[in-house]
Design a protein around this motif. Structure first.
Motif, PDB file in Angstrom:
ATOM      1  N   LEU A  28       0.830  -1.202   0.000  1.00 10.21           N
ATOM      2  CA  LEU A  28       0.000   0.000   0.000  1.00 10.21           C
ATOM      3  C   LEU A  28       0.868   1.257   0.000  1.00 10.21           C
ATOM      4  CD1 LEU A  28      -2.796  -1.009   2.541  1.00 10.21           C
ATOM      5  CD2 LEU A  28      -2.995  -0.872   0.057  1.00 10.21           C
ATOM      6  N   GLY A  29       1.948   1.236   0.768  1.00  6.09           N
ATOM      7  CA  GLY A  29       2.856   2.378   0.801  1.00  6.09           C
ATOM      8  C   GLY A  29       3.483   2.650  -0.545  1.00  6.09           C
ATOM      9  N   GLU A  30       3.810   1.581  -1.303  1.00  9.51           N
ATOM     10  CA  GLU A  30       4.367   1.751  -2.641  1.00  9.51           C
ATOM     11  C   GLU A  30       3.374   2.465  -3.552  1.00  9.51           C
ATOM     12  OE1 GLU A  30       7.409   0.893  -3.925  1.00  9.51           O
ATOM     13  OE2 GLU A  30       8.103   0.299  -1.950  1.00  9.51           O
ATOM     14  N   VAL A  31       2.094   2.175  -3.358  1.00  6.86           N
ATOM     15  CA  VAL A  31       1.056   2.826  -4.168  1.00  6.86           C
ATOM     16  C   VAL A  31       0.822   4.259  -3.707  1.00  6.86           C
ATOM     17  CG1 VAL A  31      -1.372   2.692  -4.897  1.00  6.86           C
ATOM     18  CG2 VAL A  31      -0.036   0.601  -4.636  1.00  6.86           C
ATOM     19  N   GLY A  32       1.112   4.527  -2.435  1.00 12.47           N
ATOM     20  CA  GLY A  32       0.853   5.848  -1.874  1.00 12.47           C
ATOM     21  C   GLY A  32      -0.356   5.878  -0.962  1.00 12.47           C
ATOM     22  N   ILE A  33      -0.778   4.696  -0.506  1.00 10.35           N
ATOM     23  CA  ILE A  33      -1.945   4.574   0.368  1.00 10.35           C
ATOM     24  C   ILE A  33      -1.479   4.382   1.806  1.00 10.35           C
ATOM     25  CG2 ILE A  33      -4.001   3.183   0.888  1.00 10.35           C
ATOM     26  CD1 ILE A  33      -3.970   2.369  -2.115  1.00 10.35           C
ATOM     27  N   LYS A  34      -2.120   5.096   2.725  1.00  7.27           N
ATOM     28  CA  LYS A  34      -1.772   5.023   4.140  1.00  7.27           C
ATOM     29  C   LYS A  34      -2.801   4.206   4.908  1.00  7.27           C
ATOM     30  CE  LYS A  34       0.395   9.619   4.000  1.00  7.27           C
ATOM     31  NZ  LYS A  34       0.340  10.993   4.522  1.00  7.27           N
ATOM     32  N   ILE A  35      -2.374   3.656   6.039  1.00  6.05           N
ATOM     33  CA  ILE A  35      -3.266   2.910   6.936  1.00  6.05           C
ATOM     34  C   ILE A  35      -3.461   3.724   8.204  1.00  6.05           C
ATOM     35  CG2 ILE A  35      -3.590   0.817   8.289  1.00  6.05           C
ATOM     36  CD1 ILE A  35      -1.865  -0.655   6.265  1.00  6.05           C
ATOM     37  N   ASN A  36      -4.719   4.002   8.543  1.00  5.15           N
ATOM     38  CA  ASN A  36      -5.003   4.680   9.808  1.00  5.15           C
ATOM     39  C   ASN A  36      -4.916   3.693  10.961  1.00  5.15           C
ATOM     40  OD1 ASN A  36      -6.236   6.587  11.796  1.00  5.15           O
ATOM     41  ND2 ASN A  36      -7.942   5.150  11.645  1.00  5.15           N
TER      42      ASN A  36
END
Length: 479
Positions: free
Chosen positions: A218-226
């Motif tokens: 997800l980080g590679e895509v640019g998505i963060k986890i709350n």
């Protein structure tokens, strides 16, 4: 499908595919009853597991001291602390006795809440009723509301007495309770999601290696986890859980109920994806999150780059598994949903999957997930044996070991996926999660690790297995 040439084996109870087994369970032809040796955890246990996945929380068990003994020792000490390096956090108990059973324990509970806060100053206290307090009818909800006015943190109550439901309702009711901590959104966190359905912080079936791989991709895509709910999340993260754009899950089975509830109550979309085992399922999982966020292009670039890196392992798996029969057993590991996810993965590499001993109770309790997998085209061959229904357990037993060995001999070119404590006459792929050198199993790094395990199994297939070890586990053979 390549079923047995004959069904004359007297130990076979069911032989068909997943859809046929589901039909038999739904029609009542296969009654999903469990004897004590097979019985799953009670509602109290599973409620505790979810609550323990929140950092700096005190589970306060309203009952005798015996109820929290196993939980506090095994879950919070050995699983969370010793394996994941999380500082030990307490479990409190009201220690009810005969007098409280006769006269009620509500006063004792109120004092216990105040004492727990004074000792530990947690961010959250959750009162868990057990069978004793459930039978005498103590009003744990009212005590929680009263106690919250007297101390400096939130106090919630969960009716979790073991007779009040099964293991499934314990998980789901605890997830519902967690929703009370989710405050109305003050903002919207762009490109941010929650991961739903984790327990224990997290459990042996969802070790943090798999979570780390999900977070990496997800980080590679640019998505963060709350927040990973409830796999080590904080109360503060839960407060902001409604500010995300999307909910996803590490496993559709455990995330589905909470995802549907948050979508219905809060309007947060839920990504319906399975477990990311193998190339196709991993692509689907990433795109299932990226598309609703408008990040499909970024995700496709990451997928292309990652696929190039694992192409040697993918080709190795194709060569190793093509034309083989993959025998996947549910015992200590991999569990029913992982086993079915593995069945999909091995089929992708050209194997014929055969899943052994998916108990009808599992089909009943995981009905939405089973139907979801069938909709996704996952419909492997299924075999149930008498050993599953007798005095053994879901764990390996001598009876199920003998049955497994007989089954494997019926198939040409078999390869076994599961517990290394089994002794089938074929290569054994050791998928136990207690094997950290080959973790994670999710995602693209998982493809590399599974490829290494399959290669290891095939290279060592002619090495003799220990007869002494087999005898220790299952006894020696007698004629």
């Amino acid at each position: 499908m390549r079923y047995f040439m004959t069904l004359e084996n007297d130990f076979i109870v069911f032989h068909g595919n997943l859809q046929q087994l589901l039909d038999k369970v739904e029609s009542g032809e296969m009654i999903p009853k469990l004897q004590a040796s097979h019985a799953p955890m009670c509602k109290f246990f599973t409620s505790y597991y979810v609550i323990s996945g929140i950092r700096h929380v005190v589970p306060l068990v309203h009952g005798p001291t015996g109820c929290p003994l196993y939980m506090s020792d095994f879950v919070r000490t050995r699983e969370c602390c010793e394996i994941r390096g999380i500082p030990l956090e307490p479990t409190a108990c009201t220690a009810l006795n005969e007098s409280h059973v006769i006269y009620g324990g509500e006063g004792k509970l109120l004092e216990a809440v105040k004492e727990a806060y004074a000792k530990y100053h947690p961010d959250l206290i959750v009162i868990l009723s057990c069978c004793c307090s459930g039978i005498i009818g103590d009003d744990v909800e009212s005590i929680a509301r009263e106690a919250e006015k007297l101390i400096g943190c939130r106090v919630l109550a969960l009716r979790s007495e073991g007779f009040g439901g099964d293991f499934r309702s314990g998980y789901e009711d605890a997830f519902k309770l967690i929703m009370e901590l989710m405050e109305p959104p003050k903002t919207k966190m762009k490109g941010t999601i929650n991961i739903l359905g984790a327990r224990w912080g997290p459990t042996p079936t969802e070790f943090n290696w798999d979570m780390d791989e999900i977070e990496r991709l997800l980080g590679e895509v640019g998505i963060k986890i709350n927040a990973i709910i409830a796999g080590g999340c904080t109360v503060e993260q839960l407060r902001h859980a409604r500010e995300v754009e999307l909910n996803a899950s590490w496993c559709f089975d455990w995330g589905q109920k909470l995802g549907d509830l948050m979508q219905e109550r809060f309007g947060i979309p839920y990504s319906r994806t399975g477990q990311p085992y193998g190339p196709e399922a991993t692509k689907e999982w990433i795109l299932g999150v990226a598309k609703p966020l408008g990040m499909e292009a970024e995700a496709l670039k990451v997928i292309e780059r990652e696929m190039e890196e694992v192409e040697p392992e993918i080709e190795s798996l194709r060569q190793a598994l093509s034309g083989k029969t993959a025998i996947i057993e549910i015992s200590e590991f991999p569990g029913p949903i992982r086993a079915l996810s593995l069945a999909r993965m091995v089929a992708e590499f050209g194997s014929h999957p055969v899943v052994i001993n998916v108990h009808p109770y599992t089909i009943k309790e995981r009905m939405p997930s089973i139907k979801f997998l069938l909709e996704e085209g996952v419909n492997p061959e299924i075999i149930l044996t008498k050993g599953l229904f007798r005095l053994g357990s879901f764990r390996s037993s001598k009876e199920t070991e003998d049955e497994l060995e007989t089954i494997v001999k019926k198939y040409d070119n078999a390869i076994f996926f599961g517990n290394s404590g089994r002794f089938p006459p074929c290569p054994v792929v050791n998928l136990t999660l207690m094997n950290p050198a080959f973790q994670p199993q999710y995602g693209f790094r998982g493809i590399k690790n599974i490829s290494a395990l399959v290669r290891q199994a095939l290279e060592n297939k002619d090495l003799p297995r220990s007869r002494l070890f087999r005898g220790m586990l299952y006894g020696t053979r007698t004629n």
